[in-house]
Design a protein around this motif. Structure first.
Motif, PDB file in Angstrom:
ATOM      1  N   LEU B 113       0.830  -1.209   0.000  1.00  0.00           N
ATOM      2  CA  LEU B 113       0.000   0.000   0.000  1.00  0.00           C
ATOM      3  C   LEU B 113       0.866   1.260   0.000  1.00  0.00           C
ATOM      4  O   LEU B 113       0.592   2.222  -0.724  1.00  0.00           O
ATOM      5  CB  LEU B 113      -0.922  -0.014   1.225  1.00  0.00           C
ATOM      6  CG  LEU B 113      -1.905   1.149   1.330  1.00  0.00           C
ATOM      7  CD1 LEU B 113      -2.864   1.139   0.160  1.00  0.00           C
ATOM      8  CD2 LEU B 113      -2.685   1.092   2.642  1.00  0.00           C
ATOM      9  N   LEU B 117       0.235   3.767  -3.029  1.00  0.00           N
ATOM     10  CA  LEU B 117      -0.668   4.892  -2.770  1.00  0.00           C
ATOM     11  C   LEU B 117      -0.312   6.177  -3.519  1.00  0.00           C
ATOM     12  O   LEU B 117      -1.209   6.807  -4.095  1.00  0.00           O
ATOM     13  CB  LEU B 117      -0.743   5.152  -1.257  1.00  0.00           C
ATOM     14  CG  LEU B 117      -1.870   6.082  -0.812  1.00  0.00           C
ATOM     15  CD1 LEU B 117      -2.459   5.600   0.497  1.00  0.00           C
ATOM     16  CD2 LEU B 117      -1.378   7.513  -0.654  1.00  0.00           C
ATOM     17  N   LEU B 120      -1.693   5.995  -7.112  1.00  0.00           N
ATOM     18  CA  LEU B 120      -3.069   5.578  -7.387  1.00  0.00           C
ATOM     19  C   LEU B 120      -3.765   6.633  -8.242  1.00  0.00           C
ATOM     20  O   LEU B 120      -3.664   7.834  -7.975  1.00  0.00           O
ATOM     21  CB  LEU B 120      -3.836   5.378  -6.076  1.00  0.00           C
ATOM     22  CG  LEU B 120      -3.664   4.021  -5.386  1.00  0.00           C
ATOM     23  CD1 LEU B 120      -4.507   3.969  -4.119  1.00  0.00           C
ATOM     24  CD2 LEU B 120      -4.044   2.899  -6.322  1.00  0.00           C
ATOM     25  N   LEU B 125      -9.335   4.290  -7.810  1.00  0.00           N
ATOM     26  CA  LEU B 125     -10.235   4.509  -6.683  1.00  0.00           C
ATOM     27  C   LEU B 125     -11.673   4.166  -7.057  1.00  0.00           C
ATOM     28  O   LEU B 125     -12.422   3.606  -6.245  1.00  0.00           O
ATOM     29  CB  LEU B 125     -10.131   5.966  -6.215  1.00  0.00           C
ATOM     30  CG  LEU B 125      -8.753   6.342  -5.655  1.00  0.00           C
ATOM     31  CD1 LEU B 125      -8.666   7.827  -5.371  1.00  0.00           C
ATOM     32  CD2 LEU B 125      -8.474   5.547  -4.386  1.00  0.00           C
ATOM     33  N   LEU B 155      -6.028  -1.408  -4.773  1.00  0.00           N
ATOM     34  CA  LEU B 155      -5.327  -0.371  -4.017  1.00  0.00           C
ATOM     35  C   LEU B 155      -3.806  -0.581  -4.054  1.00  0.00           C
ATOM     36  O   LEU B 155      -3.041   0.370  -3.905  1.00  0.00           O
ATOM     37  CB  LEU B 155      -5.811  -0.361  -2.560  1.00  0.00           C
ATOM     38  CG  LEU B 155      -7.277   0.012  -2.363  1.00  0.00           C
ATOM     39  CD1 LEU B 155      -7.614   0.035  -0.878  1.00  0.00           C
ATOM     40  CD2 LEU B 155      -7.585   1.353  -3.008  1.00  0.00           C
ATOM     41  N   TYR B 156      -3.378  -1.830  -4.245  1.00  0.00           N
ATOM     42  CA  TYR B 156      -1.936  -2.098  -4.259  1.00  0.00           C
ATOM     43  C   TYR B 156      -1.359  -2.076  -5.667  1.00  0.00           C
ATOM     44  O   TYR B 156      -0.142  -2.159  -5.852  1.00  0.00           O
ATOM     45  CB  TYR B 156      -1.638  -3.479  -3.648  1.00  0.00           C
ATOM     46  CG  TYR B 156      -2.286  -3.750  -2.309  1.00  0.00           C
ATOM     47  CD1 TYR B 156      -2.494  -2.711  -1.403  1.00  0.00           C
ATOM     48  CD2 TYR B 156      -2.674  -5.035  -1.951  1.00  0.00           C
ATOM     49  CE1 TYR B 156      -3.093  -2.968  -0.189  1.00  0.00           C
ATOM     50  CE2 TYR B 156      -3.268  -5.293  -0.733  1.00  0.00           C
ATOM     51  CZ  TYR B 156      -3.482  -4.263   0.146  1.00  0.00           C
ATOM     52  OH  TYR B 156      -4.070  -4.499   1.359  1.00  0.00           O
ATOM     53  N   CYS B 203      -7.102   6.396   1.380  1.00  0.00           N
ATOM     54  CA  CYS B 203      -6.339   6.337   0.136  1.00  0.00           C
ATOM     55  C   CYS B 203      -6.672   7.511  -0.759  1.00  0.00           C
ATOM     56  O   CYS B 203      -5.779   8.117  -1.376  1.00  0.00           O
ATOM     57  CB  CYS B 203      -6.619   5.028  -0.604  1.00  0.00           C
ATOM     58  SG  CYS B 203      -5.911   3.579   0.188  1.00  0.00           S
ATOM     59  N   ARG B 206      -4.888  10.361   0.234  1.00  0.00           N
ATOM     60  CA  ARG B 206      -3.424  10.137   0.213  1.00  0.00           C
ATOM     61  C   ARG B 206      -2.835  10.196   1.613  1.00  0.00           C
ATOM     62  O   ARG B 206      -1.729  10.672   1.813  1.00  0.00           O
ATOM     63  CB  ARG B 206      -2.721  11.180  -0.666  1.00  0.00           C
ATOM     64  CG  ARG B 206      -3.375  11.391  -2.014  1.00  0.00           C
ATOM     65  CD  ARG B 206      -3.154  10.232  -2.947  1.00  0.00           C
ATOM     66  NE  ARG B 206      -4.118  10.302  -4.060  1.00  0.00           N
ATOM     67  CZ  ARG B 206      -4.063   9.551  -5.137  1.00  0.00           C
ATOM     68  NH1 ARG B 206      -3.092   8.665  -5.267  1.00  0.00           N
ATOM     69  NH2 ARG B 206      -4.956   9.660  -6.080  1.00  0.00           N
ATOM     70  N   ILE B 208      -1.294   8.186   4.063  1.00  0.00           N
ATOM     71  CA  ILE B 208      -0.701   6.863   4.210  1.00  0.00           C
ATOM     72  C   ILE B 208      -0.731   6.390   5.648  1.00  0.00           C
ATOM     73  O   ILE B 208      -0.936   5.199   5.922  1.00  0.00           O
ATOM     74  CB  ILE B 208       0.745   6.849   3.658  1.00  0.00           C
ATOM     75  CG1 ILE B 208       1.362   5.466   3.818  1.00  0.00           C
ATOM     76  CG2 ILE B 208       1.595   7.900   4.337  1.00  0.00           C
ATOM     77  CD1 ILE B 208       0.651   4.378   3.073  1.00  0.00           C
ATOM     78  N   ALA B 211      -4.234   5.211   6.389  1.00  0.00           N
ATOM     79  CA  ALA B 211      -4.527   4.035   5.567  1.00  0.00           C
ATOM     80  C   ALA B 211      -3.845   2.801   6.138  1.00  0.00           C
ATOM     81  O   ALA B 211      -4.457   1.735   6.266  1.00  0.00           O
ATOM     82  CB  ALA B 211      -4.071   4.281   4.127  1.00  0.00           C
TER      83      ALA B 211
END
Lengths: 241, 241
Positions: B113, B117, B120, B125, B155-156, B203, B206, B208, B211
């Motif tokens: 992640l 992130l 992304l 999303l 997400l990864y 996420c 942003r 982290i 998250a």
DNA sequence: ATGTGGTGAATTGGATCCAATCTTACAAAG
DNA sequence: CTTTGTAAGATTGGATCCAATTCACCACAT
């Protein structure tokens, strides 16, 4: 099979590996799988080498079937690419792949250390110390890889998480493919024994914060060194062909 | 092969899996390997089941050789135990094994992640949002596992680390073996959609730190639920025999 | 009754053979 | 000259057969 890398004396030939490890296994499949992996990790079989079943079967003195089973297992470990009806090719190494590998190690090893550290015994710390000292005098590449792995695994050993430890050990073994490049880049001697001592001290003091920081820096340093090495000497790409 | 678990309607029979996935593969080995893995992960083949080569060959309508190659690969993935001259047995599941699995996931997924992130996209999303909504209405166990995996993997996905992503996906797939127990323990509906929404929001922002905290709590909650479930109902050990 | 040794079936490991697929080279048509 | 089709060789995928090992059962001796 292509050349057994006669240009680099640090890399043993595949035939030597075969002769040395032949009597240690009960089944031919185990023998072929172990020796092939050893050959790939040690550099005896460089990335990009196509692996012909018939040829390997003759070299190992067995039929094609144990070879095929061994290739299947190596495929599951991402050491070869296996395409139906086309055959197997040893996966290539590169700066990008090295960073990929370090991303995995930097995820796994701090986690293993965090789980293991509270349960480390005095005997564990002594064994780790021994490994460091042995490394000081080691000149053989393969043995150096073993010692480095032994040092780290000793610190993780009490993690009580078999899957995690198996993954850590497997990816440290894959790193052996890059070890000789790291040694070329950083030099044999000082290596990163500073990091090893700092890591050991932090573990002895049960200081997980420092230990993790040292470990991450240790891995990041190696990653960086390999990146620079590959950037400077793109000619030394290990892929044959 | 033992019983196709007729007592649990949520678990499909192995024969059904075979019939459904037969025409999708070019080689018999691929077909056998994929279907056997599906059978193990879905619970159609419970832990402890001995896998006889001849028997499987007949069920799949192939000879013993592709079965053997498939078993070798499943062994490399720790889904079966393979002992020379004794045969293969599906690995057992347990509270300890589940915690072991979560130790790996808690090491791998936050790392993935963190790498993913920053990169992304809005499309990512949106896809994650869709996966959450699809889960709200899903009633099929296998599909629920797929959706859960799709949500997380989305997400990864931008982590740009193939090895890391492959490991994450593989271990999320292994978790499917425990999914139906978690659903029994926590109930189908609310599941942990709260966590999923919180993770998605962090996420999108942003953030982290948040998250990662949500993700770790998410995994820890599931681990805890499974522990309690296994502790309360030791009778439901899934191992046959 | 219990432990021990052996004999048989059951199962896997390995070798050989045949079929399917891919690759390469060459030839013929455009 | 390029392109396409075809045929031969090489290589892998799969099936069948034989050898080696394990296991279960039973007789036999203590």
């Amino acid at each position: 099979m292509t050349s057994p890398s006669p240009e680099n004396p640090a890399v043993p030939s595949l035939d030597a590996l075969i002769a040395r490890s032949k009597p240690r296994f009960r089944t031919a499949t185990e023998f072929v799988e172990f020796t092939l992996r050893d050959g790939i990790l040690s550099g005896a079989i460089p990335g990009g080498t196509p692996l012909r079943q018939e040829e390997l079967a003759q070299q190992f003195g067995v039929s094609r079937m144990p070879v095929r089973e061994a290739l299947r297992q190596l495929e599951s470990q991402a050491l070869i690419d296996f395409t139906p009806h086309k055959g197997a090719v040893v996966t290539s190494i590169s700066a990008a792949d090295a960073s990929d590998l370090f991303a995995v190690r930097m995820a796994l090893e701090p986690a293993a250390l965090r789980l293991s550290l509270p349960h480390l015994t005095q005997a564990d710390l002594l064994r780790a110390t021994d490994a460091i000292h042995d490394m000081d005098q080691e000149r053989d590449l393969a043995r150096m890889g073993d010692l480095n792995r032994r040092f780290h695994m000793t610190l993780y050993a009490q993690a009580n998480s078999p899957r995690l430890l198996a993954l850590v050990e497997q990816h440290m073994a894959v790193f052996d493919r890059y070890l000789r490049f790291e040694l070329s880049a950083l030099g044999w001697d000082h290596l990163k024994q500073d990091d090893h001592h700092a890591l050991l001290d932090a573990c002895a003091a049960r200081d997980i914060t420092t230990a993790e920081a040292v470990l991450i820096r240790h891995l990041a340093t190696a990653d960086q060194a390999l990146r620079e090495f590959f950037a400077c000497r793109q000619d030394v790409r290990e892929d044959s062909r």
